[in-house]
Structures are given as C-alpha cells and as structure tokens.
Write a protein that holds these residues in place. Structure first.
Motif, short mmCIF file in Angstrom:
data_model
loop_
_atom_site.label_atom_id
_atom_site.label_comp_id
_atom_site.label_asym_id
_atom_site.label_seq_id
_atom_site.Cartn_x
_atom_site.Cartn_y
_atom_site.Cartn_z
N THR A 257 1.08 -1.22 0.01
CA THR A 257 -0.08 -0.05 0.03
C THR A 257 0.87 1.44 -0.07
OG1 THR A 257 -0.17 -0.11 2.47
CG2 THR A 257 -2.12 -1.19 1.14
N ALA A 258 2.20 1.22 0.64
CA ALA A 258 2.87 2.39 0.67
C ALA A 258 3.21 2.95 -0.97
CB ALA A 258 4.08 2.32 1.32
N LEU A 259 3.63 1.69 -1.68
CA LEU A 259 3.84 2.20 -3.12
C LEU A 259 2.64 2.88 -3.88
CD1 LEU A 259 5.71 2.19 -5.68
CD2 LEU A 259 5.11 -0.07 -5.76
N TYR A 260 1.50 2.02 -3.67
CA TYR A 260 0.32 2.71 -4.10
C TYR A 260 -0.02 3.91 -3.93
CZ TYR A 260 -0.08 -2.42 -5.76
OH TYR A 260 0.27 -3.46 -6.11
N HIS A 261 -0.06 4.35 -2.58
CA HIS A 261 -0.17 5.74 -2.17
C HIS A 261 0.61 6.57 -2.61
CE1 HIS A 261 -3.38 5.60 0.78
NE2 HIS A 261 -3.04 4.41 1.39
N GLY A 262 2.00 6.23 -2.79
CA GLY A 262 2.91 7.03 -3.56
C GLY A 262 2.64 7.29 -4.91
N VAL A 263 2.21 6.38 -5.65
CA VAL A 263 1.88 6.62 -6.96
C VAL A 263 0.67 7.73 -7.07
CG1 VAL A 263 0.74 5.62 -9.10
CG2 VAL A 263 2.68 4.61 -7.89
N THR A 273 2.35 11.53 -16.27
CA THR A 273 3.08 10.44 -16.93
C THR A 273 3.76 9.70 -16.40
OG1 THR A 273 5.18 11.90 -17.41
CG2 THR A 273 3.49 12.51 -18.85
N ARG A 274 4.17 8.44 -16.95
CA ARG A 274 4.95 7.38 -15.96
C ARG A 274 6.38 7.72 -15.60
NH1 ARG A 274 4.82 1.07 -18.02
NH2 ARG A 274 6.23 0.05 -16.59
N GLY A 275 6.90 8.68 -16.54
CA GLY A 275 8.18 9.48 -16.17
C GLY A 275 8.08 10.03 -14.89
N GLY A 276 7.04 11.08 -15.15
CA GLY A 276 6.96 11.94 -14.01
C GLY A 276 6.55 11.28 -12.79
N ILE A 277 5.75 10.24 -12.66
CA ILE A 277 5.53 9.50 -11.63
C ILE A 277 6.87 8.79 -10.92
CG2 ILE A 277 4.09 7.52 -10.44
CD1 ILE A 277 2.17 8.15 -12.57
N ALA A 278 7.69 8.34 -11.74
CA ALA A 278 9.04 7.76 -11.19
C ALA A 278 9.84 8.75 -10.92
CB ALA A 278 9.44 6.97 -12.71
N GLU A 282 11.48 8.83 -7.26
CA GLU A 282 12.68 8.64 -7.28
C GLU A 282 12.89 7.08 -7.30
OE1 GLU A 282 14.98 9.96 -3.94
OE2 GLU A 282 14.17 12.00 -4.18
N ARG A 283 12.26 6.17 -8.32
CA ARG A 283 12.29 5.10 -8.97
C ARG A 283 12.54 5.25 -10.29
NH1 ARG A 283 9.08 0.66 -5.49
NH2 ARG A 283 8.99 1.20 -3.37
N LYS A 284 13.01 4.03 -10.79
CA LYS A 284 12.82 3.57 -12.24
C LYS A 284 11.69 3.25 -12.82
CE LYS A 284 17.58 1.33 -12.19
NZ LYS A 284 18.29 -0.01 -12.51
N SER A 285 11.34 3.95 -14.17
CA SER A 285 10.07 4.06 -14.51
C SER A 285 9.42 2.56 -14.85
CB SER A 285 9.96 4.67 -15.97
OG SER A 285 8.77 4.58 -16.57
N THR A 286 10.35 1.64 -15.08
CA THR A 286 10.01 0.18 -15.12
C THR A 286 9.68 -0.60 -13.87
OG1 THR A 286 12.39 -0.30 -14.75
CG2 THR A 286 11.76 -0.19 -17.22
#
Length: 491
Positions: A257-263, A273-278, A282-286
């Motif tokens: 849930t921490a990751l989903y809340h972060g997204v 955008t996917r790149g903007g979210i990444a 501070e994560r890789k887009s992939t």
C-alpha cells in the motif's frame, strides 16, 4: 416492477436487473454486478430481492467453515426452517442453492453479495458454479436467477474473462457507475453551480458520501463550503476523513500500500506521465508497471492516451476523494489528526486545493460534458472521441498542452479534428486565451495527418468571460464559450 422508493436515478441498472429477474425460462441463469464501493449496488440488489421475494446473502471476510455456517443459517431463515443447514463443503451448498425455486416453481432471485470474500476463502467456488450452470446440470437445477456482486473490481473483472470458469455463462454483466457531475448535483440538491462543482471535486458522485457519510449535511451556500469541508472531510470524527485510506485497504490485490499511495500522491501533485510519477518517487519507470496496472484494474486510476501521440498517455485519479486526500490531507496528516488544527490546514492549503484538486477536476468535467452532453452544432460535427493532448511548437522550442481535443468522423469514415479547448476554473477568460488556442490550431493545421481546417475553439470557464470575448463569440460560431450554467444545463 416499480423501482424502490428512495432510489435515486439508476433507471437503467434497475431495468436490466428486472429484465434478468423476469426471464421466464426454466433453466438457471447467472448475472454479475460490480462497481466501486459505496455506489449503491447492495441497495439495488436488496430492493430486487424484496420486490421478488428472493434470497439475499451478504458474505463477510471469513474462513470457509465460517462462511458455510453463515450461509447455511441465512438459507434456513429464508426457507423458515427451524434448524440451520450444516454444509460440510461448498459443493453441497451449491447443490442446494441451485435447486431453489419460487412459489409454484417460478424463477427465484438469489444474490451472493461480496462474492470475492467467498471466492477468496474457497477458490473452487466459481468452478462449482460453472458446473451447476452447465448443460449437463440443467435438469438438476431450478430456475435460479443467480447474481454475484462485488466491489473488488480486479477480481470481478476477471470472473468472466479469458479462461475463467464462468466465462460465457453470464447473461447479465452490469457495472454500477458513480453518478456523473450533473446527476451528483441533483442528488445533493445543490442549485448554485459553482458550489456544486466544488463539492463534486471533493466527493465526486458516490451516493453514500451524500447520505450515510455526512448524514445529509450539504453546504447551504458558497460561504458554507469551507465549513462543510471542515465538518465532514477534515474532521477526524467523520468517516470521510479516513475514506481514502480504506479504499486502498479494501482492495485485496493492493499489497504494497505504501507504493500505491505514493503513485496516487505523485499523480495528485500533477505528475501524469509514467516518467513523471517515477521521478516523483525516485524510482525507475520500469519499476512502476505492476503498480500502475493494478491501480488501473481496481478502478483507482485511468490511463488516457495523448490525442496526438499514440505512445504517450496520462494517468489520472478516478475517485475525487483520493485526489483530495493525496493532494491536501496526506501531507498534513499529523496536524489533521489533532483536534482543532484542521481550520489552519484548510486555510494554508487553498492554493493547493485550487491548483491540484478543483482545477484538474474542472478540466475532467469539461471533457465529460464535451463527450456526452455537447450538441453536434456546438462541436461542428458528431464527436468520436474526446481526449487531452500535447502539441509541439518547433519554432518556439516548446510544447502546448490542450485540455480538450475533440475528434469526429465524416460520412466516409475519415477522422477530422472538430475542436480544441481550454478550461480555466478560476480565471476570467479573455482574448489572450483565445489567441493561444488560435496559435495551437495554426500549428495543427500545418501537421501532416491532422484535418484541422474547420476546427472550432472551445473556452470553458468557472469564472466567466470578458465582454470582448463574448462579443467575438456572438459573431463567430467557431468560438464557443461554456460557462457553469451551460456546463450543467446546456448543450
């Protein structure tokens, strides 16, 4: 069959349920009803069972043995038996369930609400129902009108997909949506259009948020909007305060849930955008592929393609309460949990509320209006799709974002660009805004593959228009001005 008193709208959903329940065939039939939580699915199905004398079972999150005991007790009460059924396994329970019939052998409506809870504890249950609904079992079952209902959208969506056991067995697949912005305003009983959109930007069109969650408390006027937010949304003693957290916790497929809340926080802060979210996380887009897919499958976010770049897309949050929480509440959570701090948080968050919550929501409402309510005379033709888009400007070495891009098709099936538009919630729009759209239209006319010769210009504003722009629009039908009154009542 009359719709139950107190049921707002849902005419289409009710008529489809009645059609399904009224089928006179002697074989058992299956229907699947899904939708996000708090939309009134249970109210609809309970009303159907009451009208038809059907059996309604609301499952709970429990072990298989406990679920079987609860089901056996509920079925015994329905049949007015003194002792409950004691099923050792679901195969036996399904056999009894599918042999049910109404008085005189008439079809009987049977509802299994929160079906994902049952299937989670007993994964073989869909296969057992498949067998009971198969051609070989038709002589052994009664005319049951079985309805499976659930709010876990990823699970319910997969129930009839691909190689799933129940694929091809259902004669009803009904999704109960949230109320759109026009229906939500009627539901809340709001007549001030600006107030209506402000409320909609916070709670959207979820019916429960306007009744059970606020006990019917609606803001009386614009001056009461802020106090209403403090009373019902930023109040730790009210259910809307933690609703956004619970929406994620209730989805079985959301484990990290921490990751989903972060997204969601990244999107709420304007990173679409996917790149903007990444970059925000501070994560890789992939690394975000799975999280984005799961959030899409659960209906938390939607992915919208760029109108002019097929490989680009924008992610948007589908539920306004999630945007409000992640843009405004989550960064201030420690203060909001302490009594008496909410007024100060609300006051210092006004700029965030306007830019991150109301502004983007207004743009989405304008796209909704353009897609479903705008007349062909407004758009210059029959629309086929409405999207947002980005237009490069090579000379200026920049790009321009368009809030609305409207495509249509002519009689020969050729696609043309009917209109482009801009939406401003808190700005009085004038000739400067129109000149920007004219410049973008010129850029589009110069692009290969874009038929923009007759493209119209749409200006949406929640604050109004200058006299100069109004005068120009009266002379030129290619310029359309859409204010809040037209947004809610016009075409």
């Amino acid at each position: 069959m009359a719709k139950p008193a107190g049921m707002f709208d849902r005419d289409f959903e009710w008529s489809e349920l009645v059609r399904f329940a009224s089928y006179s065939g002697s074989e058992a039939t299956l229907g699947v009803v899904s939708g996000r939580r708090r939309q009134g699915k249970t109210f609809l199905l309970d009303g159907l069972c009451r009208a038809e004398g059907g059996f309604f079972f609301a499952a709970s999150e429990a072990t298989e043995a406990e679920s079987l005991r609860q089901f056996g007790a509920a079925l015994a009460r329905f049949q007015e038996r003194r002792a409950p059924f004691r099923f050792a396994h679901w195969e036996e329970a399904v056999e009894v369930l599918m042999s049910l019939a109404g008085p005189g052998g008439r079809p009987l409506v049977v509802v299994l609400d929160e079906f994902p809870f049952l299937a989670k504890a007993s994964p073989e249950l869909p296969s057992l129902l498949q067998r009971a609904l198969g051609p070989q079992a038709r002589r052994e079952v009664g005319p049951v009108r079985l309805l499976l209902c659930g709010s876990a959208l990823s699970f319910m969506g997969s129930l009839l997909a691909g190689t799933a056991p129940l694929r091809g067995r259902a004669s009803l697949e009904l999704v109960v949506p949230t109320l759109d912005f026009r229906l939500a305003t009627q539901f809340w009983g709001l007549t001030d259009r600006r107030l209506a959109l402000l409320v909609n930007s916070v709670v959207g069109g979820t019916p429960a948020y306007g009744r059970e969650f606020v006990l019917g408390d609606a803001p009386v006027d614009l001056d009461d909007f802020g106090p209403w937010v403090l009373r019902n949304v930023l109040n730790p003693g009210r259910p809307l305060f933690r609703e956004a957290r619970f929406l994620l916790a209730e989805e079985p497929d959301l484990r990290d849930t921490a990751l989903y809340h972060g997204v969601l926080a990244a999107i709420a802060q304007g990173n679409h955008t996917r790149g903007g979210i990444a970059g925000y996380l501070e994560r890789k887009s992939t690394d975000l592929g799975h999280a984005l897919t799961v959030l899409e499958d659960t209906g938390m976010i939607v992915r919208e393609p760029d109108a002019f770049h097929g490989k680009r897309s924008a992610y948007r949050i589908a539920e306004p309460i999630l945007t409000f929480y992640h843009a405004l509440m989550r960064p201030e959570w420690s203060d909001l949990e302490r009594p008496g701090r909410a007024p100060a948080v609300w006051e210092r968050s006004q700029a965030t509320f306007r830019s991150k919550v109301v502004g983007p929501h207004f743009e989405q409402v304008c796209r909704t209006w353009t897609r479903w309510y705008a007349d062909p005379g407004t758009l210059g033709g029959h629309r086929s799709r409405v999207e947002s888009g980005t237009v490069p400007d090579p000379t200026a070495k920049t790009s321009h974002e368009l809030d609305l891009v409207v495509f249509g098709r002519d009689e020969d099936g050729r696609e043309s660009l009917l209109a482009i538009g801009e939406a401003k919630w808190n700005d009085v729009m004038g000739l400067g805004h129109l000149h920007r759209l004219e410049h973008i239209r010129t850029l589009l006319r110069a692009r290969n593959g874009v038929q923009a010769a007759d493209t119209r210009l749409l200006c949406f504003s929640g604050a109004g228009f200058t006299d100069e722009l109004r005068a120009l629009a009266e002379r030129d039908p290619a310029v359309q001005l859409i204010d809040l009154d037209r947004l809610y009542d016009g075409q």
